[in-house]
Design a protein around this motif. Structure first.
Motif, PDB file in Angstrom:
ATOM      1  N   VAL A  37     -13.714  26.556  90.870  1.00  0.00           N
ATOM      2  CA  VAL A  37     -14.039  25.683  91.999  1.00  0.00           C
ATOM      3  C   VAL A  37     -14.570  26.548  93.130  1.00  0.00           C
ATOM      4  O   VAL A  37     -13.966  27.575  93.471  1.00  0.00           O
ATOM      5  N   ILE A  83     -15.574  27.076  97.148  1.00  0.00           N
ATOM      6  CA  ILE A  83     -15.208  26.587  98.486  1.00  0.00           C
ATOM      7  C   ILE A  83     -16.285  27.034  99.467  1.00  0.00           C
ATOM      8  O   ILE A  83     -16.598  28.229  99.560  1.00  0.00           O
ATOM      9  N   ALA A 121      -7.071  19.759  97.462  1.00  0.00           N
ATOM     10  CA  ALA A 121      -8.437  19.608  96.968  1.00  0.00           C
ATOM     11  C   ALA A 121      -8.661  20.403  95.682  1.00  0.00           C
ATOM     12  O   ALA A 121      -9.315  19.929  94.737  1.00  0.00           O
ATOM     13  N   ILE A 122      -8.113  21.624  95.613  1.00  0.00           N
ATOM     14  CA  ILE A 122      -8.269  22.446  94.399  1.00  0.00           C
ATOM     15  C   ILE A 122      -7.586  21.784  93.211  1.00  0.00           C
ATOM     16  O   ILE A 122      -8.117  21.759  92.092  1.00  0.00           O
ATOM     17  N   SER A 162      -9.809  18.896  92.070  1.00  0.00           N
ATOM     18  CA  SER A 162     -11.210  19.136  91.713  1.00  0.00           C
ATOM     19  C   SER A 162     -11.369  19.555  90.253  1.00  0.00           C
ATOM     20  O   SER A 162     -10.581  20.369  89.741  1.00  0.00           O
ATOM     21  N   SER A 188     -17.057  22.434  90.265  1.00  0.00           N
ATOM     22  CA  SER A 188     -17.275  21.562  91.420  1.00  0.00           C
ATOM     23  C   SER A 188     -17.129  22.375  92.702  1.00  0.00           C
ATOM     24  O   SER A 188     -16.783  23.561  92.672  1.00  0.00           O
ATOM     25  N   ILE A 234     -15.824  22.427  96.927  1.00  0.00           N
ATOM     26  CA  ILE A 234     -15.073  21.881  98.060  1.00  0.00           C
ATOM     27  C   ILE A 234     -15.786  22.320  99.331  1.00  0.00           C
ATOM     28  O   ILE A 234     -16.109  23.504  99.493  1.00  0.00           O
ATOM     29  N   ASP A 294     -13.743  17.035  98.675  1.00  0.00           N
ATOM     30  CA  ASP A 294     -13.756  17.495  97.290  1.00  0.00           C
ATOM     31  C   ASP A 294     -14.469  16.464  96.420  1.00  0.00           C
ATOM     32  O   ASP A 294     -14.795  15.361  96.872  1.00  0.00           O
ATOM     33  N   CYS A 295     -14.703  16.834  95.180  1.00  0.00           N
ATOM     34  CA  CYS A 295     -15.395  15.960  94.217  1.00  0.00           C
ATOM     35  C   CYS A 295     -14.458  15.589  93.079  1.00  0.00           C
ATOM     36  O   CYS A 295     -14.875  15.501  91.925  1.00  0.00           O
ATOM     37  N   GLY A 333     -14.255  11.385  94.666  1.00  0.00           N
ATOM     38  CA  GLY A 333     -13.785  12.432  95.554  1.00  0.00           C
ATOM     39  C   GLY A 333     -12.995  11.911  96.745  1.00  0.00           C
ATOM     40  O   GLY A 333     -12.837  10.706  96.953  1.00  0.00           O
TER      41      GLY A 333
END
Length: 377
Positions: free
Chosen positions: A249, A251, A280-281, A284, A288, A290, A307-308, A363
């Motif tokens: 992921v 950031i 968020a991590i 995700s 993806s 953040i 986030d997604c 998200g």
């Protein structure tokens, strides 16, 4: 006897008299029935001595209130009945059992006195019940406060006892990673790193539990200082960059504000960034990104953590900041359900707001605001 000795003796005698007076007062205080009886007898004597035009029935209010407050409602009821009867009795000619020759004003004043006595009785009952409720409520508050202290002490001891072996395990893993016990293969290194991250996550969760418990019982103390909001966000990202990299992921930090100076508790705001980034991590998927964006208005900063991930169901949104709450959508990593609750505590203590915007599979965006200058409150 010398004059000085005589003066000392006189002083001692006066002191003894004062002590006896106060001890007598204390005796009456310990025997409220005697006080009520004396008051009723004094008022009754005044009723007998004085003409009908002198209405002393209002004086019965004092023993009624005292009886209800210091003895019980039964005493207050009977004293009220006696007081009403005596007040009305002197409207009559006792020998002929007829209304005495008194003016209408005196008669109606006695009726008003009777009403005042009855109202005093009912009000004193209410006051007694309210005072009992207040005493019970105060006792409950004291018990809850004591239980809160015990809870905090127990949590602190538990967290301390659990953290120590975790720190020891992390140090042991780091020793393995350095090769002090021999060569480490790639697969072993990856497994050791996963174990180390898991222990660090456990320590973070334990610290969150302790901090939340302390805030709930003792309030949130803030140590305000001038800080740079971008640097706080950068430090939080650097702390979690290894975790994000292993989760594949990315950031990204975007600062759209002209200045990042904010008056806040740096450690607490760092905790907010850390908790939101961890959330968020965990949400995700691999490959993806953040985005942490910092914007500003005239008097406050606007921070978004986007986030997604899998999003949040609509029915979960009102409860997302609740204590121990975890959404119904599955996560890659389980937590104690306190990170967002603690983030809300910290932001609101700073005078800001925090909210969430989310849809399933589209998200999540956490938005919080921070005043540039600390509130006087």
């Amino acid at each position: 006897m010398s004059p000085i000795r005589e003066s000392v003796t006189m002083c001692n005698m006066r002191i003894d008299k004062i002590e006896k007076f106060f001890s007598g007062a204390s005796l009456l205080e310990n025997h409220p029935r005697w006080i009520v009886g004396i008051l009723v007898a004094v008022i009754l004597s005044l009723e007998v001595i004085l003409p009908n035009e002198y209405i002393v029935g209002y004086g019965y209010i004092v023993p009624i209130l005292f009886a209800n407050y210091r003895i019980n409602s039964r005493w207050g009821k009977w004293i009220t009945v006696i007081a009403v009867c005596l007040t009305l009795l002197y409207c009559f000619d006792i020998e002929d059992l007829q209304l005495a020759q008194i003016s209408q004003m005196v008669f109606f004043n006695r009726i008003l006195a009777v009403c005042a006595l009855m109202i005093s009785y009912f009000l004193s009952i209410k006051v007694r019940s309210y005072s009992e409720l207040a005493a019970n409520f105060q006792a409950k508050l004291i018990v809850q406060s004591r239980l809160g202290e015990i809870k905090t002490d127990f949590t602190a001891s538990l967290v301390h006892d659990l953290q120590n072996p975790l720190f020891g395990a992390i140090e042991t893993i780091n020793t393995f990673l350095l090769g002090d016990f021999g060569a480490v293969t790639t697969e072993q290194k990856h497994a050791l790193e996963v174990m180390s991250r898991a222990h660090k996550t456990s320590i973070h969760n334990l610290q969150t539990i302790l901090e939340t418990c302390h805030n709930d019982n003792h309030g949130l103390y803030l140590n305000y200082q001038i800080s740079n909001l971008e640097l706080i966000a950068t430090d939080a990202i650097d702390t979690l960059i290894n975790l994000a990299t292993n989760r594949q992921v990315q950031i990204e930090l975007v600062n759209e504000s002209t200045t990042s100076q904010v008056e806040c508790d740096r450690g607490k705001i760092d905790r907010v960034f850390t908790n939101l980034l961890l959330n968020a991590i965990n949400q995700s998927p691999p490959q993806s990104k953040i985005v942490v964006s910092i914007g500003e208005e005239s008097t406050q900063y606007l921070v978004r953590v986007i986030d997604c991930g899998r999003g949040i169901k609509t029915e979960d949104l009102p409860h997302i900041f609740a204590k121990f709450y975890q959404g119904s959508i599955g996560r890659r990593a389980k937590s104690a359900g306190l990170g967002l609750y603690l983030a809300r505590q910290i932001i609101e203590a700073h005078g800001g707001t925090i909210e969430v915007e989310a849809k399933v599979e589209k998200g999540v965006t956490f938005l919080f605001t921070l005043p540039k200058i600390a509130s006087e409150a």
